[in-house]
Design a protein around this motif. Structure first.
Motif, mmCIF file in Angstrom:
data_model
loop_
_atom_site.group_PDB
_atom_site.id
_atom_site.type_symbol
_atom_site.label_atom_id
_atom_site.label_comp_id
_atom_site.label_asym_id
_atom_site.label_seq_id
_atom_site.Cartn_x
_atom_site.Cartn_y
_atom_site.Cartn_z
ATOM 1 N N LEU A 97 0.816 -1.217 0.000
ATOM 2 C CA LEU A 97 0.000 0.000 0.000
ATOM 3 C C LEU A 97 0.844 1.258 0.000
ATOM 4 O O LEU A 97 0.539 2.227 -0.706
ATOM 5 C CB LEU A 97 -0.922 -0.015 1.222
ATOM 6 C CG LEU A 97 -1.904 1.164 1.331
ATOM 7 C CD1 LEU A 97 -2.876 1.170 0.162
ATOM 8 C CD2 LEU A 97 -2.668 1.084 2.653
ATOM 9 N N GLU A 98 1.927 1.276 0.773
ATOM 10 C CA GLU A 98 2.746 2.484 0.904
ATOM 11 C C GLU A 98 3.763 2.626 -0.207
ATOM 12 O O GLU A 98 4.451 3.641 -0.300
ATOM 13 C CB GLU A 98 3.443 2.488 2.270
ATOM 14 C CG GLU A 98 2.445 2.571 3.429
ATOM 15 C CD GLU A 98 3.102 2.387 4.780
ATOM 16 O OE1 GLU A 98 4.277 1.961 4.814
ATOM 17 O OE2 GLU A 98 2.454 2.668 5.799
ATOM 18 N N GLY A 99 3.881 1.602 -1.059
ATOM 19 C CA GLY A 99 4.718 1.688 -2.236
ATOM 20 C C GLY A 99 6.206 1.681 -1.942
ATOM 21 O O GLY A 99 6.638 1.591 -0.783
ATOM 22 N N PRO A 100 7.027 1.793 -2.977
ATOM 23 C CA PRO A 100 8.480 1.777 -2.795
ATOM 24 C C PRO A 100 8.991 2.877 -1.881
ATOM 25 O O PRO A 100 9.997 2.697 -1.189
ATOM 26 C CB PRO A 100 9.006 1.963 -4.225
ATOM 27 C CG PRO A 100 7.936 1.413 -5.090
ATOM 28 C CD PRO A 100 6.653 1.769 -4.404
ATOM 29 N N ARG A 101 8.309 4.026 -1.864
ATOM 30 C CA ARG A 101 8.773 5.135 -1.012
ATOM 31 C C ARG A 101 8.202 5.080 0.394
ATOM 32 O O ARG A 101 8.483 5.951 1.217
ATOM 33 C CB ARG A 101 8.416 6.485 -1.659
ATOM 34 C CG ARG A 101 9.273 6.813 -2.873
ATOM 35 C CD ARG A 101 9.104 8.264 -3.302
ATOM 36 N NE ARG A 101 7.758 8.548 -3.764
ATOM 37 C CZ ARG A 101 6.932 9.417 -3.214
ATOM 38 N NH1 ARG A 101 7.296 10.088 -2.119
ATOM 39 N NH2 ARG A 101 5.727 9.623 -3.722
ATOM 40 N N ARG A 102 7.382 4.072 0.662
ATOM 41 C CA ARG A 102 6.774 3.896 1.988
ATOM 42 C C ARG A 102 6.044 5.163 2.447
ATOM 43 O O ARG A 102 6.249 5.677 3.553
ATOM 44 C CB ARG A 102 7.838 3.494 3.007
ATOM 45 C CG ARG A 102 8.520 2.180 2.646
ATOM 46 C CD ARG A 102 9.554 1.758 3.674
ATOM 47 N NE ARG A 102 10.200 0.501 3.284
ATOM 48 C CZ ARG A 102 11.144 -0.094 3.987
ATOM 49 N NH1 ARG A 102 11.568 0.455 5.124
ATOM 50 N NH2 ARG A 102 11.680 -1.214 3.571
ATOM 51 N N VAL A 103 5.188 5.649 1.563
ATOM 52 C CA VAL A 103 4.442 6.884 1.820
ATOM 53 C C VAL A 103 3.395 6.628 2.898
ATOM 54 O O VAL A 103 2.556 5.737 2.782
ATOM 55 C CB VAL A 103 3.763 7.385 0.533
ATOM 56 C CG1 VAL A 103 2.889 8.600 0.829
ATOM 57 C CG2 VAL A 103 4.814 7.725 -0.525
ATOM 58 N N LYS A 104 3.433 7.415 3.940
ATOM 59 C CA LYS A 104 2.488 7.269 5.052
ATOM 60 C C LYS A 104 1.582 8.490 5.120
ATOM 61 O O LYS A 104 1.824 9.509 4.490
ATOM 62 C CB LYS A 104 3.245 7.097 6.367
ATOM 63 C CG LYS A 104 4.184 5.882 6.384
ATOM 64 C CD LYS A 104 4.867 5.726 7.734
ATOM 65 C CE LYS A 104 5.873 4.585 7.718
ATOM 66 N NZ LYS A 104 5.240 3.289 7.457
ATOM 67 N N TYR A 111 2.051 -2.870 -11.711
ATOM 68 C CA TYR A 111 2.158 -2.323 -10.360
ATOM 69 C C TYR A 111 3.091 -1.116 -10.320
ATOM 70 O O TYR A 111 2.889 -0.199 -9.518
ATOM 71 C CB TYR A 111 2.580 -3.414 -9.379
ATOM 72 C CG TYR A 111 1.417 -4.306 -9.029
ATOM 73 C CD1 TYR A 111 0.582 -4.009 -7.950
ATOM 74 C CD2 TYR A 111 1.097 -5.416 -9.811
ATOM 75 C CE1 TYR A 111 -0.518 -4.804 -7.654
ATOM 76 C CE2 TYR A 111 0.007 -6.213 -9.525
ATOM 77 C CZ TYR A 111 -0.802 -5.905 -8.439
ATOM 78 O OH TYR A 111 -1.896 -6.676 -8.142
ATOM 79 N N GLY A 112 4.109 -1.100 -11.187
ATOM 80 C CA GLY A 112 4.943 0.094 -11.270
ATOM 81 C C GLY A 112 4.131 1.318 -11.668
ATOM 82 O O GLY A 112 4.242 2.383 -11.060
ATOM 83 N N ASN A 113 3.288 1.153 -12.666
ATOM 84 C CA ASN A 113 2.453 2.270 -13.112
ATOM 85 C C ASN A 113 1.431 2.681 -12.059
ATOM 86 O O ASN A 113 1.173 3.873 -11.865
ATOM 87 C CB ASN A 113 1.748 1.880 -14.414
ATOM 88 C CG ASN A 113 2.608 2.110 -15.639
ATOM 89 O OD1 ASN A 113 3.151 3.189 -15.821
ATOM 90 N ND2 ASN A 113 2.746 1.103 -16.475
ATOM 91 N N TRP A 114 0.827 1.708 -11.392
ATOM 92 C CA TRP A 114 -0.173 2.053 -10.372
ATOM 93 C C TRP A 114 0.470 2.764 -9.169
ATOM 94 O O TRP A 114 -0.132 3.679 -8.590
ATOM 95 C CB TRP A 114 -0.939 0.811 -9.914
ATOM 96 C CG TRP A 114 -2.156 0.559 -10.767
ATOM 97 C CD1 TRP A 114 -2.261 -0.273 -11.828
ATOM 98 C CD2 TRP A 114 -3.435 1.195 -10.633
ATOM 99 N NE1 TRP A 114 -3.517 -0.211 -12.370
ATOM 100 C CE2 TRP A 114 -4.263 0.672 -11.654
ATOM 101 C CE3 TRP A 114 -3.960 2.137 -9.752
ATOM 102 C CZ2 TRP A 114 -5.603 1.083 -11.814
ATOM 103 C CZ3 TRP A 114 -5.299 2.534 -9.910
ATOM 104 C CH2 TRP A 114 -6.092 2.011 -10.919
ATOM 105 N N THR A 115 1.656 2.362 -8.780
ATOM 106 C CA THR A 115 2.304 3.083 -7.669
ATOM 107 C C THR A 115 2.591 4.518 -8.069
ATOM 108 O O THR A 115 2.434 5.436 -7.252
ATOM 109 C CB THR A 115 3.601 2.392 -7.216
ATOM 110 O OG1 THR A 115 4.525 2.314 -8.308
ATOM 111 C CG2 THR A 115 3.333 1.014 -6.660
ATOM 112 N N TYR A 116 2.991 4.735 -9.321
ATOM 113 C CA TYR A 116 3.209 6.104 -9.789
ATOM 114 C C TYR A 116 1.891 6.881 -9.780
ATOM 115 O O TYR A 116 1.835 8.032 -9.331
ATOM 116 C CB TYR A 116 3.785 6.082 -11.203
ATOM 117 C CG TYR A 116 5.288 6.011 -11.251
ATOM 118 C CD1 TYR A 116 6.009 6.840 -12.101
ATOM 119 C CD2 TYR A 116 5.992 5.105 -10.479
ATOM 120 C CE1 TYR A 116 7.401 6.770 -12.171
ATOM 121 C CE2 TYR A 116 7.368 5.025 -10.531
ATOM 122 C CZ TYR A 116 8.068 5.859 -11.377
ATOM 123 O OH TYR A 116 9.433 5.786 -11.443
ATOM 124 N N GLY A 117 0.830 6.261 -10.294
ATOM 125 C CA GLY A 117 -0.456 6.940 -10.356
ATOM 126 C C GLY A 117 -1.007 7.289 -8.986
ATOM 127 O O GLY A 117 -1.718 8.287 -8.826
#
Length: 542
Positions: free
Chosen positions: A356-363, A440-446
């Motif tokens: 859910l938080e993606g590669p950058r671990r966005v919280k 999933y790469g595209n969805w994390t960017y979106g």
């Protein structure tokens, strides 16, 4: 497949055949076909051929691929993609037969099927294409583990001549082959991969060369002796019903009829590049949404390896030599580099691309899993014609334009505030061109959680409609009731269409309203029923 497509394939195979290839190996080698379902430019196949006296090609219909998605329990492979795979595997078998071989087919887990075959045929090596995501890597580990439990006696010869034999464990040899630029040629390790695409692109363009395609031997014969003697048979293709799915055809309203297989892929390239000369204007037309030729549409064939990125690269370069070199020819390669990039990102960040938080671990963002809103989105009943038309196209055909993917992704995560993984898994289920790295790469960017913090944009529906469907032709095509309205009404038809299920949360400028910087979308939760089992800012899915 029609005679013209078959003729094109035969011509390409002749052009890329080489009698200079030398067969030095002994015994039997297995080729485990995965997402490299082609003969042309297939290093796995060539290496197996040179390392053996006979090759056993194998394709496994892995039951796990026909289960459910990880979090939300959607069908992991929908009917249209399953049909596309069946067509492609059948085409692979036909092409192998023309080269003197055949394809062993079985519904079963590779870690069970491959060791069984290795033991039965005394194969010394299983060759396969290396994958990068966790589910595929786990299968590789299981295959290697189970091969290691075998004691296979290898030796003798196909003609029965005496030869010393020995006992050994068959090995698994994995070969890199999914990208245009080879992993070993990158100017940085995957752990040092730039988090900004432009830095990656400039690095490979200036410091790497795309390798040449692999040629084919004129013949791939002979078949393994046990198959020649009739002791073993090649297996039969499963039906959709045997895979747990119901037969369904792509809608005739779709941009084109997608047929699985290398034959169809080579035909599409010949048609788009050389017969219709569409490559010349690709950059100007690539954001279209209607018709077969606004973009290359290569992505479904690339996803399963029916065609290789290296072969497309060679054909682009030939086109540049023989016809024209311009921004459009470069832009096809630009998009293939994006495809490479997401593959390497999956190696750098591993399972973080699925979290859910993606590669950058966005919280700090509390996503909603509102089932009612999500169902409106996936069924194309949001009340916004541009969203609904794209989602109806996806359901009916398994395809959606790159522009459409960006718009519906932005709407789901920005305007609805829905957990982006729900959208990613729905795409995983339906897309013909699904591959985990790009999807999933595209969805994390979106969703604004991708590895590049700069790729965090909102797509305004009014602006996108004005720019890319100004007359409403696309929405009227997929929502026929809008065709009777004036062109200026089609995108915002008022009471002539469904009432919008949500208000647009962002201003038409494409920037978030000040009060929307910290969002809480967690009012209603969707109960996860699953079990384990493009559209980045400027990406293209061909």
């Amino acid at each position: 497949m029609d005679n013209k497509a078959q003729s094109i394939t035969e011509d390409v195979f002749r052009k890329y055949s080489s009698s200079k290839l030398v067969r030095k190996g002994k015994g039997v080698a297995i080729v485990w076909f995965r997402n490299d379902l082609r003969l042309l430019d297939n290093e796995v196949l060539v290496r197996a051929w040179t390392a053996s006296e006979s090759v056993l090609p194998v394709y496994c219909f892995d039951p796990r691929q026909f289960g459910t998605t990880h979090y939300f329990g959607f069908p992991k492979t929908g009917e249209l993609r399953a049909q596309f795979i069946l067509e492609g595997v059948s085409d692979l078998r036909r092409n192998l037969q023309k080269k003197g071989l055949d394809l062993f087919i079985e519904f079963g887990k590779p870690e069970k099927v491959l060791p069984k075959l290795a033991a039965a045929t005394a194969a010394h090596t299983v060759f396969a294409q290396k994958e990068t995501c966790s589910e595929e890597v786990l299968v590789e580990k299981l295959v290697r583990k189970n091969l290691g439990k075998l004691d296979v006696t290898v030796g003798g010869s196909l003609d029965g001549a005496s030869r010393s034999s020995k006992t050994l464990c068959p090995k698994l040899e994995l070969v890199w082959g999914a990208t245009m630029y080879h992993l070993d040629d990158l100017p940085f390790t995957t752990s040092q991969l730039p988090d900004v695409y432009t830095q990656f692109r400039k690095g490979v363009e200036t410091r790497c060369q795309v390798r040449s395609t692999f040629k084919l031997p004129p013949s791939l014969a002979p078949k393994p002796k046990k198959f020649v003697d009739g002791e073993m048979d090649w297996g039969t293709m499963p039906t959709l019903e045997q895979l747990g799915l119901q037969a369904r055809q792509q809608s005739p309203l779709g941009v084109m009829k997608f047929v699985g297989g290398e034959t169809a892929a080579l035909h599409r390239l010949q048609d788009y590049f050389w017969e219709k000369d569409c490559l010349r204007v690709y950059k100007e037309t690539r954001n279209g949404m209607l018709g077969p030729n606004y973009s290359t549409k290569f992505s479904p064939w690339l996803a399963f390896g029916f065609i290789s990125a290296r072969y497309i690269h060679e054909e682009v370069k030939r086109y540049e030599r023989e016809r024209v070199s311009n921004d459009s020819t470069y832009w096809v390669l630009f998009e293939l580099i994006w495809r490479d990039y997401f593959r390497f990102v999956s190696m750098k960040y591993g399972n973080a691309i699925f979290h859910l938080e993606g590669p950058r671990r966005v919280k700090g963002v509390r996503w909603s899993q509102n089932k009612e809103l999500f169902d409106c989105w996936r069924n194309g009943t949001t009340g916004y014609p541009l969203i609904d038309a794209n989602m109806k196209e996806l359901i009916a055909t398994g395809f959606m334009s790159n522009r459409g993917r960006q718009i519906v992704c932005s709407f789901l995560v920005r305007d609805m505030g829905i957990d982006w993984r729900m959208g990613a898994e729905w795409f995983e289920s339906l897309l013909l061109d699904y591959d985990p790295c790009s999807n999933y790469g595209n969805w994390t960017y979106g969703a604004g959680v991708g590895n590049d913090p700069r790729e965090d944009r909102y797509f305004s529906i009014p602006k996108q409609a004005q720019n890319y469907d100004p007359d409403g032709d696309y929405v009227a095509h997929w929502i026929p009731q809008l065709a009777n309205l004036s062109k200026s009404q089609r995108h915002f038809p008022g009471q002539a269409y469904l009432k919008p299920v949500v208000s647009l949360k962002f201003a038409n400028s494409g920037r978030p309203r000040p009060e929307s910087n910290k969002l809480d979308f967690s009012k209603m939760e969707f109960k996860s029923g699953g079990n384990s089992g493009g559209f980045r800012g400027r990406s293209r899915r061909f």
